[in-house]
Design an enzyme around this catalytic site. Structure first.
Site, mmCIF file in Angstrom:
data_model
loop_
_atom_site.group_PDB
_atom_site.id
_atom_site.type_symbol
_atom_site.label_atom_id
_atom_site.label_comp_id
_atom_site.label_asym_id
_atom_site.label_seq_id
_atom_site.Cartn_x
_atom_site.Cartn_y
_atom_site.Cartn_z
ATOM 1 N N GLN A 168 0.780 -1.241 0.000
ATOM 2 C CA GLN A 168 0.000 0.000 0.000
ATOM 3 C C GLN A 168 0.812 1.293 0.000
ATOM 4 O OE1 GLN A 168 -3.300 2.419 2.648
ATOM 5 N NE2 GLN A 168 -2.970 0.302 3.186
ATOM 6 N N LYS A 179 11.131 -5.256 8.904
ATOM 7 C CA LYS A 179 10.021 -5.132 7.953
ATOM 8 C C LYS A 179 8.873 -4.485 8.718
ATOM 9 C CE LYS A 179 11.088 -8.999 4.964
ATOM 10 N NZ LYS A 179 10.593 -10.154 4.222
ATOM 11 N N VAL A 180 8.159 -3.628 8.078
ATOM 12 C CA VAL A 180 7.112 -2.902 8.816
ATOM 13 C C VAL A 180 5.816 -2.827 8.018
ATOM 14 C CG1 VAL A 180 6.469 -0.605 9.651
ATOM 15 C CG2 VAL A 180 8.671 -1.563 10.265
ATOM 16 N N TYR A 181 4.722 -3.073 8.709
ATOM 17 C CA TYR A 181 3.390 -2.927 8.125
ATOM 18 C C TYR A 181 2.661 -1.764 8.793
ATOM 19 C CZ TYR A 181 4.113 -7.401 5.841
ATOM 20 O OH TYR A 181 4.603 -8.395 5.047
ATOM 21 N N GLU A 182 1.560 -1.377 8.170
ATOM 22 C CA GLU A 182 0.739 -0.243 8.594
ATOM 23 C C GLU A 182 0.613 -0.092 10.122
ATOM 24 O OE1 GLU A 182 -1.578 2.180 6.793
ATOM 25 O OE2 GLU A 182 -1.389 2.835 8.859
ATOM 26 N N ASP A 227 0.660 3.687 5.984
ATOM 27 C CA ASP A 227 0.960 3.385 4.583
ATOM 28 C C ASP A 227 0.672 4.564 3.663
ATOM 29 O OD1 ASP A 227 1.956 0.855 4.772
ATOM 30 O OD2 ASP A 227 0.031 -0.135 4.570
ATOM 31 N N ARG A 274 6.932 -9.072 -10.149
ATOM 32 C CA ARG A 274 7.554 -10.385 -10.271
ATOM 33 C C ARG A 274 6.737 -11.271 -11.211
ATOM 34 N NH1 ARG A 274 9.638 -13.234 -4.968
ATOM 35 N NH2 ARG A 274 8.187 -11.705 -4.152
ATOM 36 N N ASN A 321 9.592 0.229 -2.181
ATOM 37 C CA ASN A 321 9.353 0.025 -0.738
ATOM 38 C C ASN A 321 9.566 -1.434 -0.369
ATOM 39 O OD1 ASN A 321 6.802 -0.607 -2.067
ATOM 40 N ND2 ASN A 321 5.873 -0.718 -0.039
ATOM 41 N N GLY A 330 -7.544 20.830 19.145
ATOM 42 C CA GLY A 330 -7.171 22.230 18.990
ATOM 43 C C GLY A 330 -7.418 23.094 20.214
ATOM 44 N N GLY A 331 -7.817 22.482 21.316
ATOM 45 C CA GLY A 331 -8.024 23.271 22.523
ATOM 46 C C GLY A 331 -9.449 23.728 22.730
ATOM 47 N N GLN A 332 -10.321 23.468 21.759
ATOM 48 C CA GLN A 332 -11.733 23.812 21.923
ATOM 49 C C GLN A 332 -12.465 22.545 22.347
ATOM 50 O OE1 GLN A 332 -12.835 26.806 21.542
ATOM 51 N NE2 GLN A 332 -11.158 27.781 20.431
#
Ligand code: CAO
Length: 432
Positions: free
Chosen positions: A24, A143-146, A175, A45, A103, A254-256
């Site tokens: 992704q 190796k890394v996923y979402e 991703d 591939r 990637n 945002g503080g509100q």
């Protein structure tokens, strides 16, 4: 809005992308480049292709929506980059292309024999853009996923209810968020190349991209040193803060003060909710709308600091009102008063919203294997670079076309490459 007085040229027309991406994160990036007019050549591939082609299959035998929705506006070439003729073709692609995007797992490109040094030797003007899970350091080889990225980038620890576990988000910030960051790096590097004539290496780590998107939570981490975060609901509830930015439920960042509130029909519809922000500037309007006009002048209710300890009571009262209205009625009533509210839209509601198709944010696409499907179009609108979303390519659909048109193979040379098996099995009609 398209400027009709200008020819429909696309911003990145003439730029060739060697798209060595999969799953992704990388495909998100190259798809946007394709929408901007680049010629995206997706290297896959032989016989296998991007793993997502066959993941989460809904129409047996057809490319999945996972693949088709991330690979619009690309051409596909099958190529085994680990055999000698495959490497020769890859070298030709590197010579011809402006950008290589990849990637793979850390080190995979080097193991193929294409280090950054080698790639620069082949084409000093090329920009090589990479996504990895982590930047240099102790996790650089992972190796890394979402979801790993959402957790490592600080998003999960700050998402969820205060008394619940960390949560990952529905938005694919690990991703797709990283793909967007990389895309910006690529066009910036292309811009610099205009002046220097040189390519460069662009890298984005998924952890870094998520952290960038969670920037305000790092803001809050530092503010903790000066005392409690009084815009967080837990402050008004008297719950002490720990050492790290806590999970803030649906508080607004945002503080509100803001909450998600039930609307009419919530008992049966899981999305009959609205977001409701109680800005100081429109407090009087809120009081009038919900039928509590005396709160405008009531002692202890008139200023935001005074209200902090009463937010549960105040939002409970606002919710009493929102529960008498649909989420769209809440929007219609509040908008004229500039009270910021937002209906919680389901994916079904978004898919059925024709106004999004009118702007190209949602598109209907035809695909030879699966017929018509819905996709999300380009979210970036440019007045002088029109976007036409085209279907994703079938595996190896453009192998011969790319070999001959882009790389100039013909006659015996073409037969040699095709016959070697480095580019998969060529379908008879494609080879002609
Ligand atoms: N011809 C020949 N070999 C090819 C090839 C081709 N056209 N395309 C890929 N390969 C090979 C790679 O060279 C690699 O071989 P080695 O292991 O011998 O080096 C092998 O296929 C597997 O590639 P991979 O390790 O990248 O793929 P994986 O499925 O094992 O891991 C992923 C997938 C995503 C975890 C890993 O690529 C990764 O960490 N990428 C970086 C972070 C990233 O983008 N993550 C987002 C993924 S979506 O959540």
């Amino acid at each position: 809005m398209l400027n009709e007085s200008v020819s429909p040229m696309k911003a990145l027309e003439g730029i060739k992308i060697l798209d060595f991406t999969h799953v992704q994160s990388g495909p998100t990036c190259t798809q946007i480049l394709g929408w901007f007019g680049a010629d995206v050549l997706k290297v896959e591939r032989p016989g296998v292709g991007d793993a997502t082609r066959k993941q989460l299959v809904d129409v047996p035998g057809a490319d999945s929506l996972y693949f088709t929705m991330l690979n619009h506006n690309k051409r596909s070439i099958e190529l085994n980059s680990k055999n000698e003729i495959g490497k020769e073709v890859l070298t030709r692609l590197i010579e011809e292309c402006d950008v290589l995007v990849e990637n793979f797992a850390p080190g995979a490109l080097d193991r193929m024999g294409f280090s950054w040094e080698r790639i620069q030797e082949i084409n000093p003007r090329i920009i090589m853009a990479s996504i990895k899970g982590f930047g240099p350091g102790k996790y650089q080889d992972c190796k890394v996923y979402e979801n790993v990225a959402r957790c490592a980038g600080g998003s999960a620890s700050t998402t969820g209810l205060l008394d619940g576990p960390p949560l990952v988000t529905g938005a694919q910030i690990g991703d797709s968020g990283t793909g967007l960051h990389l895309c910006l790096g690529i066009v910036t590097a292309l811009f610099q190349r205009e002046k220097t004539g040189r390519g460069q290496k662009v890298t984005t780590a998924m952890q870094d991209a998520v952290l960038n998107l969670a920037r305000v939570k790092m803001r809050d981490q530092q503010r903790l040193a000066s005392g409690p975060l009084n815009e967080y609901s837990q402050f008004g509830e008297g719950i002490p803060f720990g050492e790290a930015t806590p999970r803030a439920g649906n508080d607004s960042g945002g503080g509100q003060p803001g909450r998600i509130l039930k609307c009419k029909g919530w008992e049966d519809d899981p999305n009959a909710y609205t977001y409701f922000i109680c800005q100081a500037a429109i407090w009087d309007k809120v009081c009038d709308v919900i039928g509590e006009p005396e709160w405008k002048t009531k002692e202890g209710y008139t200023t935001p600091p005074e209200r902090l300890g009463k937010l549960n009571e105040i939002f409970a009262r606002i919710e009493q009102w929102t529960m008498t209205k649909t989420k769209f009625e809440v929007m219609d009533i509040c908008n004229p008063f500039n009270i910021p509210v937002g209906p919680i839209l389901s994916m079904k509601e978004i898919a059925e919203d024709e106004s999004l198709y009118a702007t190209g944010t949602m598109v209907r696409v035809n695909h030879p294997e699966r017929g018509e499907y819905l996709s999300v179009g380009c979210p970036i609108k440019m007045s002088d670079s029109p976007v036409e979303v085209t279907r994703s390519p079938l595996l190896g659909e453009h192998t011969v076309e790319i070999l001959s048109e882009v790389l100039g193979y013909s006659g015996e040379e073409l037969d040699r490459v095709v016959g070697s098996g480095a580019v998969g099995e060529i379908k008879a009609e494609a080879a002609q």
